[in-house]
Write a protein that holds these residues in place. Structure first.
Motif, short mmCIF file in Angstrom:
data_model
loop_
_atom_site.label_atom_id
_atom_site.label_comp_id
_atom_site.label_asym_id
_atom_site.label_seq_id
_atom_site.Cartn_x
_atom_site.Cartn_y
_atom_site.Cartn_z
N ARG A 193 68.38 31.52 43.14
CA ARG A 193 67.43 32.38 43.86
C ARG A 193 67.90 33.81 43.79
O ARG A 193 69.09 34.07 43.79
CB ARG A 193 67.28 31.89 45.30
N ARG A 197 68.20 20.55 47.49
CA ARG A 197 67.49 19.86 48.56
C ARG A 197 67.02 18.47 48.15
O ARG A 197 66.54 17.72 48.99
CB ARG A 197 66.30 20.70 49.03
N SER A 221 71.46 26.19 46.72
CA SER A 221 71.05 25.16 47.69
C SER A 221 70.29 24.07 46.95
O SER A 221 69.36 24.34 46.19
CB SER A 221 70.16 25.78 48.76
#
Ligand SMILES: Cc1cc2nc3c(=O)[nH]c(=O)nc-3n(C[C@H](O)[C@H](O)[C@H](O)COP(=O)(O)O)c2cc1C
Length: 326
Positions: free
Chosen positions: A314, A141, A139
């Motif tokens: 992550r 951001r 992800s």
């Protein structure tokens, strides 16, 4: 001129044909592999070079240098072909396709490293590039200001619609937002709903303002955003609530799969993306703000752009924790 034309046609055929690898499989299947430089042996011309893997050729074939098609043989059994090295050798002045048979990821890297030197450059071409994308996707951001070309948006949407869906009903609908006006419209409309929800939660005015501003800015600052919707008019109708709920869920699952395809394709073309759940909390507001058909139910918003820094991986729970083998 005729020869160039012929080669051009062949290349186009190979690009489109899923059989490129199947043809190579056939070549391997009908050949004997001769290993003339076993793992650990020294290179005949460069004695400092120790073979990291078995190296040889397919008997009865001819590669770019006129000798047999070169082969790197790894430790996996059976020794499937799932990658090739494309090499340009400035010393021999040739171009070759070298086959990697039964090589695990580490062995592929060894073969690649051994094929890159001052005079030779090699590119690894994988039969199934998807696993690389799976690991590439994180992800993202924060984005640079660089806009995302419409062509790329089309490309990721084309990947999205390859997802499976219940009854192949393809219930996904997308709204690609890249103009400042469209992003502002959506962000402002959702901000109002978000503000109400946070106030109802009893947050302080300052905290509400800070969170609403952050959410608004994330959307307007993203170079592009793709709203993922479910077209609820496409599912089967059931007389009972239980099956109706399952049908709705099936639609949601299809949209989620399209969303994952989209994120993977984005990673594959060098874009970063993140799925935002906010539209799910403001479905009617989103529909009205973007003037969407009544049956379109917003599911999520994927923000897209070029990552402002390399994305971080992550951690994942170990498989033992999330999978049962029975
Ligand atoms: C359904 C769904 C909703 C998500 N909503 C948000 C969100 O609202 N805001 C956000 O920053 N990330 C959101 N994410 C991203 C997750 O936080 C992220 O996927 C997770 O932390 C794992 O990180 P990775 O994607 O980099 O592997 C969402 C992901 C999914 C699948």
């Amino acid at each position: 001129v005729i020869r160039i034309y012929f080669v051009d046609i062949k290349l186009k055929f190979m690009e489109k044909s899923p059989n490129f690898w199947n043809y190579l499989d056939e070549l391997v299947r009908t050949s004997l592999v001769a290993i003339d430089r076993p793992k650990g042996s020294r290179h005949p011309r460069y004695p400092d070079f120790v073979q990291p893997l078995d190296y040889g050729y397919l008997e009865g074939t001819s590669g770019g240098d006129g000798a047999g098609v070169d082969v790197w043989l790894g430790s996996l059994k059976p020794a499937h072909l799932d990658a090739v090295l494309l090499t340009v050798d400035l010393y021999k002045r040739d171009v070759e396709v070298k086959l990697l048979l039964g090589c695990d990821e580490q062995e592929k890297e060894l073969a690649l490293a051994a094929s890159n030197s001052e005079m030779m450059h090699a590119e690894l071409v994988q039969r199934h590039p998807a696993p690389i994308w799976l690991e590439q996707r994180h992800s993202v951001r924060r984005f640079t200001n660089q806009p995302v070309d419409r062509d790329l948006l089309v490309q990721v949407l084309q990947a999205a619609v390859l997802a499976p869906s219940a009854h192949n009903r393809q219930p996904w609908r997308f709204v690609a937002l890249s103009s400042p006006e469209s992003k502002e419209t959506l962000a402002t409309a959702m901000a109002a709903d978000f503000e109400q929800d946070l106030q109802a939660d009893g947050l302080s005015l300052a905290e509400v303002e800070a969170q609403v501003k952050r959410a608004h800015q994330r959307i307007v600052r993203a170079p592009a955003a793709i709203l993922l919707c479910l077209d609820t008019s496409l599912g089967d109708a059931y007389p009972d609530a239980r099956r109706q709920q399952a049908e709705l869920l099936m639609g949601v699952q299809g949209v989620a799969m399209a969303g994952e395809n989209l994120l993977l394709a984005a990673a594959g073309v060098g874009l970063g993306g993140v799925w935002m759940c906010a539209p799910l909390f403001a479905q009617e507001t989103v529909r009205q703000a973007l003037d969407l058909p009544e049956s379109w139910l917003a599911q999520g918003l994927v923000l897209l752009g070029y990552p402002s820094k390399p994305p971080q991986a992550r951690s994942r729970r170990p498989l033992e924790e999330v999978a049962l083998f029975k």
